[in-house]
Scaffold this motif. Sequence first.
Motif, PDB file in Angstrom:
ATOM      1  N   ASP A  82      -6.482  -0.884  10.878  1.00 54.64           N
ATOM      2  CA  ASP A  82      -7.393  -1.516  11.837  1.00 54.64           C
ATOM      3  C   ASP A  82      -6.680  -2.710  12.471  1.00 54.64           C
ATOM      4  O   ASP A  82      -6.593  -3.790  11.885  1.00 54.64           O
ATOM      5  CB  ASP A  82      -8.665  -1.962  11.114  1.00 54.64           C
TER       6      ASP A  82
ATOM      7  N   SER B 172      -3.919  -7.536   9.716  1.00 54.28           N
ATOM      8  CA  SER B 172      -3.074  -6.374  10.009  1.00 54.28           C
ATOM      9  C   SER B 172      -1.893  -6.718  10.908  1.00 54.28           C
ATOM     10  O   SER B 172      -0.961  -5.908  11.028  1.00 54.28           O
ATOM     11  CB  SER B 172      -3.908  -5.272  10.681  1.00 54.28           C
TER      12      SER B 172
ATOM     13  N   GLU C 152       0.845  -1.190   0.000  1.00 53.33           N
ATOM     14  CA  GLU C 152       0.000   0.000   0.000  1.00 53.33           C
ATOM     15  C   GLU C 152       0.880   1.239   0.000  1.00 53.33           C
ATOM     16  O   GLU C 152       1.858   1.324   0.743  1.00 53.33           O
ATOM     17  CB  GLU C 152      -0.905   0.031   1.233  1.00 53.33           C
TER      18      GLU C 152
ATOM     19  N   ASP D 137      -8.176  -6.303  12.848  1.00 52.89           N
ATOM     20  CA  ASP D 137      -8.217  -7.196  11.691  1.00 52.89           C
ATOM     21  C   ASP D 137      -7.009  -8.138  11.776  1.00 52.89           C
ATOM     22  O   ASP D 137      -5.862  -7.701  11.911  1.00 52.89           O
ATOM     23  CB  ASP D 137      -8.171  -6.363  10.412  1.00 52.89           C
TER      24      ASP D 137
ATOM     25  N   ASN E 170      -8.522   2.811   7.995  1.00 52.03           N
ATOM     26  CA  ASN E 170      -9.452   3.926   7.933  1.00 52.03           C
ATOM     27  C   ASN E 170      -8.784   5.129   8.592  1.00 52.03           C
ATOM     28  O   ASN E 170      -8.164   4.996   9.645  1.00 52.03           O
ATOM     29  CB  ASN E 170     -10.760   3.586   8.656  1.00 52.03           C
TER      30      ASN E 170
ATOM     31  N   LYS F 158      -7.299  -4.089   6.950  1.00 49.80           N
ATOM     32  CA  LYS F 158      -8.190  -2.959   6.701  1.00 49.80           C
ATOM     33  C   LYS F 158      -7.606  -1.687   7.334  1.00 49.80           C
ATOM     34  O   LYS F 158      -6.823  -1.751   8.272  1.00 49.80           O
ATOM     35  CB  LYS F 158      -9.573  -3.242   7.268  1.00 49.80           C
TER      36      LYS F 158
END
Length: 396
Positions: free
Chosen positions: A206, A212, A170, A209, A193, A191
């Motif tokens: 997150d 992660s 990412e 998760d 946010n 995930k």
Amino acid sequence: MTSLLVIIVLVLLAVALWQLTKIFDLTQVGTSSDDSQVASDNDNNVQGYIMFGFLAFIYIFTIYGLLKWGNLALHTPASEHGLLVDSLMNITWVLIFTVQVITQGLLYWFSFKNRGHKDRKALFFADSNKLEAIWSIIPSVVLACLILYGLYAWNNIMFVDKDEDVIEIELYAQQFKWTARYAGADNTLGKANVRLIEGVNTLGVDMSDKNSQDDIVVSELHIPKGKKVHFKMRSQDVLHSAYFPHFRAQMNCVPGMVTEFAFVPTYTTAEYRELPFMVEKVAHINKLRAEKSVELVAKGGTALDPYTFDYLLLCNKICGASHYNMQMKVVVDTPEDYKKWLSEKTTLAQDIKAAAAAEKPAEGTAPATDSAAKVIDTVKAVVDTVKAAVAKVAMK
């Protein structure tokens, strides 16, 4: 101030030229002149030759530009799909230059050949099916072929098979820096946010998760040669654009959504540095830097450091005041060096735990607030004792 003075000087020069033309007109009073406002044969001839001169200027400047600045264009691509992109670009350039040479030549030749003459009458015709067919069909066919080839190239570049073995990374954009997050051993990004941004978790991952738990966050991007890398891109604030010039890759980073791009690196950083054109380019840059350093040192400044080539991730959108400085170093390693580098990195979960542990007081020591309270009480007791002693002395 300098700009204002330049503007004032230019305005004054314009006024002076205007006044000179008025004086020239006054000197022509009493002489015979043609005031009919109708172009003569001499006027038409002059205009025709001027147009031919402008055509020569266009061709000469185009050739000069190619020779002067042609070497500044990107050279050998460092990704598999880069050859396809360069091929599409070169075909487009050839078409543009071919059409430009033909159309400009015909335009100015036709204007010169059919310039006005007192004994020549212009031919008027309402339409020509032949001409209409020529300038409609030919461009349509050429553009259709170019567009179809472009779609073919785009589909090949953007296609990523779900079952394909890729590295998931990412790219997180924010004013004015890039951060990379690796998917870890499970090769699945957890995930995230922006509402979850807190402390060392600057990407808002997150942590509840399970995917992660092995994610790795770094500020320098490393990717292996010969392996497809699948980038997923997010933006924290405004519209950015992830631009890898040497890999011929670019994708917008849009707040509130995830965009993606994938490519396969074909040259390690060390290999690309050894390419003949890059060796020559770096030598030229360092020569210019050395010359500039002499000037800086003579003025009491600091010499410039020698330039070393590195792949870069840039932002190709004007995203704010420091947009020019938004870049990340990209290192293409051999697969073995990449695995070694990645194995030495700690996961985001480990970083969060370490940060939380650092905030807790060490075991076996009193809290800082208790220690401070004890010190304050001791000081108060000493002050009270001193006051009592002073009062007794005063009474005596």
